[in-house]
Design a protein around this motif. Structure first.
Motif, PDB file in Angstrom:
ATOM      1  N   GLU A 171       0.862  -1.179   0.000  1.00  0.00           N
ATOM      2  CA  GLU A 171       0.000   0.000   0.000  1.00  0.00           C
ATOM      3  C   GLU A 171       0.899   1.229   0.000  1.00  0.00           C
ATOM      4  O   GLU A 171       2.057   1.145   0.416  1.00  0.00           O
ATOM      5  CB  GLU A 171      -0.913  -0.023   1.241  1.00  0.00           C
ATOM      6  CG  GLU A 171      -0.111  -0.061   2.533  1.00  0.00           C
ATOM      7  CD  GLU A 171      -0.964  -0.031   3.800  1.00  0.00           C
ATOM      8  OE1 GLU A 171      -2.076  -0.565   3.792  1.00  0.00           O
ATOM      9  OE2 GLU A 171      -0.474   0.531   4.803  1.00  0.00           O
ATOM     10  N   PRO A 172       0.378   2.367  -0.469  1.00  0.00           N
ATOM     11  CA  PRO A 172       1.230   3.551  -0.621  1.00  0.00           C
ATOM     12  C   PRO A 172       1.424   4.283   0.701  1.00  0.00           C
ATOM     13  O   PRO A 172       0.968   5.398   0.887  1.00  0.00           O
ATOM     14  CB  PRO A 172       0.466   4.414  -1.630  1.00  0.00           C
ATOM     15  CG  PRO A 172      -0.967   4.073  -1.376  1.00  0.00           C
ATOM     16  CD  PRO A 172      -0.989   2.631  -0.976  1.00  0.00           C
ATOM     17  N   THR A 173       2.098   3.627   1.640  1.00  0.00           N
ATOM     18  CA  THR A 173       2.420   4.253   2.917  1.00  0.00           C
ATOM     19  C   THR A 173       3.901   3.990   3.178  1.00  0.00           C
ATOM     20  O   THR A 173       4.483   3.072   2.594  1.00  0.00           O
ATOM     21  CB  THR A 173       1.615   3.641   4.081  1.00  0.00           C
ATOM     22  OG1 THR A 173       1.983   2.258   4.215  1.00  0.00           O
ATOM     23  CG2 THR A 173       0.109   3.724   3.833  1.00  0.00           C
ATOM     24  N   LEU A 174       4.486   4.770   4.071  1.00  0.00           N
ATOM     25  CA  LEU A 174       5.892   4.546   4.423  1.00  0.00           C
ATOM     26  C   LEU A 174       6.094   3.131   4.929  1.00  0.00           C
ATOM     27  O   LEU A 174       7.048   2.459   4.566  1.00  0.00           O
ATOM     28  CB  LEU A 174       6.313   5.526   5.522  1.00  0.00           C
ATOM     29  CG  LEU A 174       6.895   6.872   5.105  1.00  0.00           C
ATOM     30  CD1 LEU A 174       7.234   7.656   6.357  1.00  0.00           C
ATOM     31  CD2 LEU A 174       8.146   6.690   4.247  1.00  0.00           C
ATOM     32  N   SER A 175       5.143   2.664   5.792  1.00  0.00           N
ATOM     33  CA  SER A 175       5.256   1.307   6.336  1.00  0.00           C
ATOM     34  C   SER A 175       5.146   0.273   5.221  1.00  0.00           C
ATOM     35  O   SER A 175       5.887  -0.711   5.197  1.00  0.00           O
ATOM     36  CB  SER A 175       4.152   1.022   7.350  1.00  0.00           C
ATOM     37  OG  SER A 175       3.948   2.111   8.192  1.00  0.00           O
ATOM     38  N   ALA A 192      -4.045   9.569   4.998  1.00  0.00           N
ATOM     39  CA  ALA A 192      -3.003  10.274   4.251  1.00  0.00           C
ATOM     40  C   ALA A 192      -1.833  10.621   5.171  1.00  0.00           C
ATOM     41  O   ALA A 192      -0.669  10.453   4.804  1.00  0.00           O
ATOM     42  CB  ALA A 192      -3.578  11.535   3.616  1.00  0.00           C
ATOM     43  N   ARG A 209      -9.945   9.958   5.459  1.00  0.00           N
ATOM     44  CA  ARG A 209      -8.893  10.075   4.439  1.00  0.00           C
ATOM     45  C   ARG A 209      -7.715  10.891   4.963  1.00  0.00           C
ATOM     46  O   ARG A 209      -6.578  10.623   4.605  1.00  0.00           O
ATOM     47  CB  ARG A 209      -9.449  10.689   3.156  1.00  0.00           C
ATOM     48  CG  ARG A 209     -10.124   9.653   2.289  1.00  0.00           C
ATOM     49  CD  ARG A 209     -10.069  10.051   0.818  1.00  0.00           C
ATOM     50  NE  ARG A 209     -10.607   8.966   0.004  1.00  0.00           N
ATOM     51  CZ  ARG A 209      -9.961   8.400  -1.007  1.00  0.00           C
ATOM     52  NH1 ARG A 209      -8.773   8.814  -1.360  1.00  0.00           N
ATOM     53  NH2 ARG A 209     -10.506   7.416  -1.683  1.00  0.00           N
ATOM     54  N   TYR A 233      -1.015   9.071   7.931  1.00  0.00           N
ATOM     55  CA  TYR A 233      -0.354   7.798   8.250  1.00  0.00           C
ATOM     56  C   TYR A 233       0.637   7.432   7.146  1.00  0.00           C
ATOM     57  O   TYR A 233       1.771   7.027   7.424  1.00  0.00           O
ATOM     58  CB  TYR A 233      -1.402   6.685   8.408  1.00  0.00           C
ATOM     59  CG  TYR A 233      -0.795   5.313   8.543  1.00  0.00           C
ATOM     60  CD1 TYR A 233      -0.451   4.796   9.790  1.00  0.00           C
ATOM     61  CD2 TYR A 233      -0.515   4.528   7.410  1.00  0.00           C
ATOM     62  CE1 TYR A 233       0.141   3.544   9.903  1.00  0.00           C
ATOM     63  CE2 TYR A 233       0.073   3.287   7.512  1.00  0.00           C
ATOM     64  CZ  TYR A 233       0.396   2.797   8.766  1.00  0.00           C
ATOM     65  OH  TYR A 233       0.988   1.570   8.881  1.00  0.00           O
ATOM     66  N   SER A 234       0.185   7.599   5.895  1.00  0.00           N
ATOM     67  CA  SER A 234       1.021   7.157   4.775  1.00  0.00           C
ATOM     68  C   SER A 234       2.338   7.930   4.716  1.00  0.00           C
ATOM     69  O   SER A 234       3.324   7.448   4.187  1.00  0.00           O
ATOM     70  CB  SER A 234       0.255   7.278   3.458  1.00  0.00           C
ATOM     71  OG  SER A 234       0.091   8.646   3.122  1.00  0.00           O
ATOM     72  N   GLU A 235       2.334   9.157   5.280  1.00  0.00           N
ATOM     73  CA  GLU A 235       3.559   9.972   5.277  1.00  0.00           C
ATOM     74  C   GLU A 235       4.351   9.810   6.565  1.00  0.00           C
ATOM     75  O   GLU A 235       5.345  10.498   6.773  1.00  0.00           O
ATOM     76  CB  GLU A 235       3.192  11.463   5.158  1.00  0.00           C
ATOM     77  CG  GLU A 235       2.282  11.809   4.002  1.00  0.00           C
ATOM     78  CD  GLU A 235       3.052  12.073   2.710  1.00  0.00           C
ATOM     79  OE1 GLU A 235       4.296  12.021   2.764  1.00  0.00           O
ATOM     80  OE2 GLU A 235       2.412  12.311   1.676  1.00  0.00           O
ATOM     81  N   GLY A 236       3.863   8.981   7.477  1.00  0.00           N
ATOM     82  CA  GLY A 236       4.552   8.811   8.753  1.00  0.00           C
ATOM     83  C   GLY A 236       4.227   9.912   9.753  1.00  0.00           C
ATOM     84  O   GLY A 236       5.043  10.217  10.625  1.00  0.00           O
ATOM     85  N   ASN A 266       8.009  -0.788  12.232  1.00  0.00           N
ATOM     86  CA  ASN A 266       7.536   0.414  11.539  1.00  0.00           C
ATOM     87  C   ASN A 266       7.459   1.662  12.417  1.00  0.00           C
ATOM     88  O   ASN A 266       7.349   2.772  11.896  1.00  0.00           O
ATOM     89  CB  ASN A 266       6.119   0.195  10.971  1.00  0.00           C
ATOM     90  CG  ASN A 266       6.103  -0.688   9.744  1.00  0.00           C
ATOM     91  OD1 ASN A 266       5.135  -1.375   9.498  1.00  0.00           O
ATOM     92  ND2 ASN A 266       7.182  -0.688   8.977  1.00  0.00           N
ATOM     93  N   LEU A 324       9.253   4.914  11.777  1.00  0.00           N
ATOM     94  CA  LEU A 324       8.848   5.773  10.661  1.00  0.00           C
ATOM     95  C   LEU A 324       7.974   6.923  11.158  1.00  0.00           C
ATOM     96  O   LEU A 324       7.879   7.960  10.521  1.00  0.00           O
ATOM     97  CB  LEU A 324       8.083   4.958   9.610  1.00  0.00           C
ATOM     98  CG  LEU A 324       8.846   3.775   8.986  1.00  0.00           C
ATOM     99  CD1 LEU A 324       7.911   2.920   8.145  1.00  0.00           C
ATOM    100  CD2 LEU A 324      10.009   4.274   8.142  1.00  0.00           C
ATOM    101  N   PHE A 325       7.301   6.714  12.311  1.00  0.00           N
ATOM    102  CA  PHE A 325       6.410   7.732  12.870  1.00  0.00           C
ATOM    103  C   PHE A 325       7.088   8.521  13.994  1.00  0.00           C
ATOM    104  O   PHE A 325       6.892   9.712  14.129  1.00  0.00           O
ATOM    105  CB  PHE A 325       5.137   7.070  13.421  1.00  0.00           C
ATOM    106  CG  PHE A 325       4.361   6.353  12.360  1.00  0.00           C
ATOM    107  CD1 PHE A 325       3.381   7.014  11.641  1.00  0.00           C
ATOM    108  CD2 PHE A 325       4.645   5.034  12.038  1.00  0.00           C
ATOM    109  CE1 PHE A 325       2.678   6.368  10.635  1.00  0.00           C
ATOM    110  CE2 PHE A 325       3.947   4.382  11.034  1.00  0.00           C
ATOM    111  CZ  PHE A 325       2.963   5.044  10.331  1.00  0.00           C
ATOM    112  N   LEU A 379      -4.627   6.537  -2.327  1.00  0.00           N
ATOM    113  CA  LEU A 379      -4.608   7.175  -0.999  1.00  0.00           C
ATOM    114  C   LEU A 379      -3.396   8.088  -0.852  1.00  0.00           C
ATOM    115  O   LEU A 379      -3.386   9.002  -0.034  1.00  0.00           O
ATOM    116  CB  LEU A 379      -4.626   6.136   0.123  1.00  0.00           C
ATOM    117  CG  LEU A 379      -5.980   5.460   0.386  1.00  0.00           C
ATOM    118  CD1 LEU A 379      -5.892   4.504   1.566  1.00  0.00           C
ATOM    119  CD2 LEU A 379      -7.097   6.478   0.617  1.00  0.00           C
TER     120      LEU A 379
END
Lengths: 282, 289
Positions: free
Chosen positions: A191-195, B252, B248, B254-257, B39, B42-43, A223
């Protein structure tokens, strides 16, 4: 017979949803659920169990109170901290090495075989399906994975099937390594996330370590478009074919709640994309 | 207090809950025990101060003392040693398969000739440092290594009992998860309201009951799927500690950390509330538990 294993590194990226869709799309195949400690594929395939087998694996120490003189030799020798100060074996800690039994001067320790789980050979609307249930808090998931893959291979050979499609576990450890063993191809779902990117890199490396060629799909790609591009460049750098991008689609959860594959519900973007993925994968 | 964050199913939001909880409390130590796929860094973006390689013990045979009697092969429960006895014209040999070894020490302790000593084999790295006020430790299993529990045990040795310890566990219900959550004072199970989430939640509940660890549930993306997870929790008398709606913006970030609590002050209050609820449920002062 071609063996395709679906992996992800990170959990919850869509391995099982895609595996179930492939069950609906691929002809002449046997399906296998190798995520034996949190198996979910059966919730969409609704198997009719034809054969049920016990999975016995490993042993656990049991101390006989009548023979034990509390000399503490076993407590001192055990590397897993599995024997308590009142000479009881904590079965979730015992790894069944048997050292305590070998060194007990009074023969007070016996090793008992574990019933670690069950596995099943089933029929589904999409053909044969081999799956398992590892007992909660049990070990040896890698061995159980190896066992059900062997059974699936026998079915594939006996029925001259073309594909064996393996829904794999998350992570990169023991059950993943067992899932990769003998595979012709690994499909990484991320999925398009850092993780998602971080974990896909590690599982791609693991597949490379065992010389299994990989290809990749990005689920819920819309996303985060920037992250999708990052994953795309990672694929390019490593020469990993990026064979599909599936948009976030409510139809996926709706199908899931209805206990169906995304192919069986009214046409959706996700289903169309997975059909293309199958054409590129096979 | 040691609070572990676990889930049967992967990708339900363990790391999200663990990270945001850690960032909402004072005096916290964070242990990322998902050593196959860590993971949290990353956050939390910790400044790593120490890096240590982790080893397990595996046998090494002293061929000058070995008589190829086969005792080591007999006692090894994991088939990690093979012994080929010598014949008239040539000597025997002993093969060690380090990937199968659990490091129990039986072979070295029981070899009649004292021909086995244990040597270190590297399996992963432990990195520790600081992320703001949070003390941070994680393990990274080397790619190609099968066994994560020894590394998880090593990460847990860093536990600082003077702080609130948050453990981010791997998914599933087998040995790596058990190693991670064992000895916790409380476990938060994160799930989602789908048939997969429910199926795997029930397995995780069974595991925690067996381990006798008190627990509660967080439902992530609570407005997708169906109501069966809540029905199940009601039936089983399991406390639902928190519900996080799908958004969303959260996805979003989350996806960037980016952790939720750094997006809005409201989220921080929610996670502080989660901690207080955990304390209540654990102490048995909560009427709904």
């Amino acid at each position: 017979m071609e063996q395709i294993v679906i992996l992800s590194g990170k959990g919850g990226t869509g391995k099982t949803v895609i595996s179930a869709a492939l069950a609906a799309l691929a002809p002449n195949k046997v399906m296998v659920d190798c995520d034996v400690d949190a198996a979910d594929l059966h919730l969409l395939l609704h198997p009719q169990v034809r054969e049920r087998r016990e999975f016995r694996s490993g042993v656990t120490a049991v101390i006989d109170e009548k023979l034990c003189v509390k000399c503490r030799k076993c407590i001192l020798a055990c590397r897993f901290g599995a024997i308590s100060d009142d000479f009881k074996v904590k079965d979730v800690s015992c790894e069944g090495c048997g050292l305590c039994g070998h060194i007990c001067p009074y023969g007070a320790v016996r090793m008992e075989e574990n019933l670690s789980g069950e596995w099943f050979i089933s029929e589904t609307r999409y053909g044969p399906f081999v799956h398992a249930r590892l007992g909660v808090a049990q070990e040896n998931s890698g061995k159980l994975v190896a066992k059900i893959k062997e059974a699936a291979k026998e079915i594939a050979e006996a029925r001259s099937l073309d594909y064996m499609i393996v829904d794999g576990p998350p992570g990169i450890g023991c059950p993943v390594i067992a899932s990769l063993s003998g595979a012709d191809k690994a499909l990484i779902v991320t999925e398009p996330t850092l993780s998602g990117l971080h974990d896909a890199q590690r599982v791609a490396e693991a597949a490379g370590h065992f010389k299994v060629p990989v290809c990749l799909v990005i689920n819920k790609y819309d996303l985060n478009q920037a992250m999708t591009e990052k994953i795309g460049s990672f694929c390019k750098e490593r020469g990993i074919p990026l064979i599909g991008r599936i948009a976030f689609d409510k139809a996926v959860v709706e199908a899931l709640v209805a206990g169906k594959t995304v192919i069986e519900v009214p046409p959706s973007q996700a289903a169309d994309e997975i059909m293309k993925i199958w054409q590129r994968l096979k | 207090m040691i609070i572990s964050i676990a889930s049967g199913k992967g990708g339900t939001g363990k790391t999200t809950v663990a990270v945001n909880l850690a960032l909402s409390l004072d005096s916290v130590q964070f242990l990322d025990c998902d050593v196959e796929e860590p993971n949290a860094h990353l956050f939390l973006k910790p400044l790593i101060k120490d890096t240590a390689r982790t080893c397990v013990s595996v046998p090494e045979i002293d061929h000058s003392k070995c008589t190829y009697c086969g005792e080591c092969r007999q006692v090894c429960a994991y088939n990690a040693i093979a012994v080929l006895p010598g014949k008239e014209d040539k000597g025997g040999s002993v093969l060690v398969f380090p990937h199968l070894c659990h490091g129990c020490g039986a072979c070295s302790m029981l070899c009649p000739q004292g021909a086995i000593r244990e040597v270190n084999k590297e399996i992963g790295t432990i990195e520790s440092g600081q992320a703001g006020k949070v003390l941070f430790v994680h393990g990274r299993l080397d790619v190609g290594e099968a066994m994560s529990p020894p590394l998880i045990r090593q990460v847990k040795k860093y536990t600082d009992p003077s702080r609130t310890v948050i453990i981010d566990a791997p998914p599933g219900t087998s040995c790596p998860v058990i190693t991670a959550v064992k000895d916790s004072d409380f476990c938060v199970l994160v799930t989602e309201p789908t048939p997969f989430g429910l199926n795997d939640l029930a397995l995780a509940v069974e595991m925690l009951r067996k381990l006798e660890i008190p627990f509660g549930v967080v439902i992530n993306r609570c407005d997708i799927g169906d109501g069966k997870v809540e029905e199940y929790c009601g039936r089983e008398g399991i406390r639902i500690l928190m519900k996080i709606p799908f958004s969303r913006e959260i996805a979003a970030a989350y996806s960037e950390g980016i952790p939720m609590v750094s997006m809005e002050a409201l989220y921080k209050e929610k996670f502080t509330g989660l901690y207080l609820d955990i304390c209540k449920v654990r102490d048995g002062t909560d009427s709904n538990s």
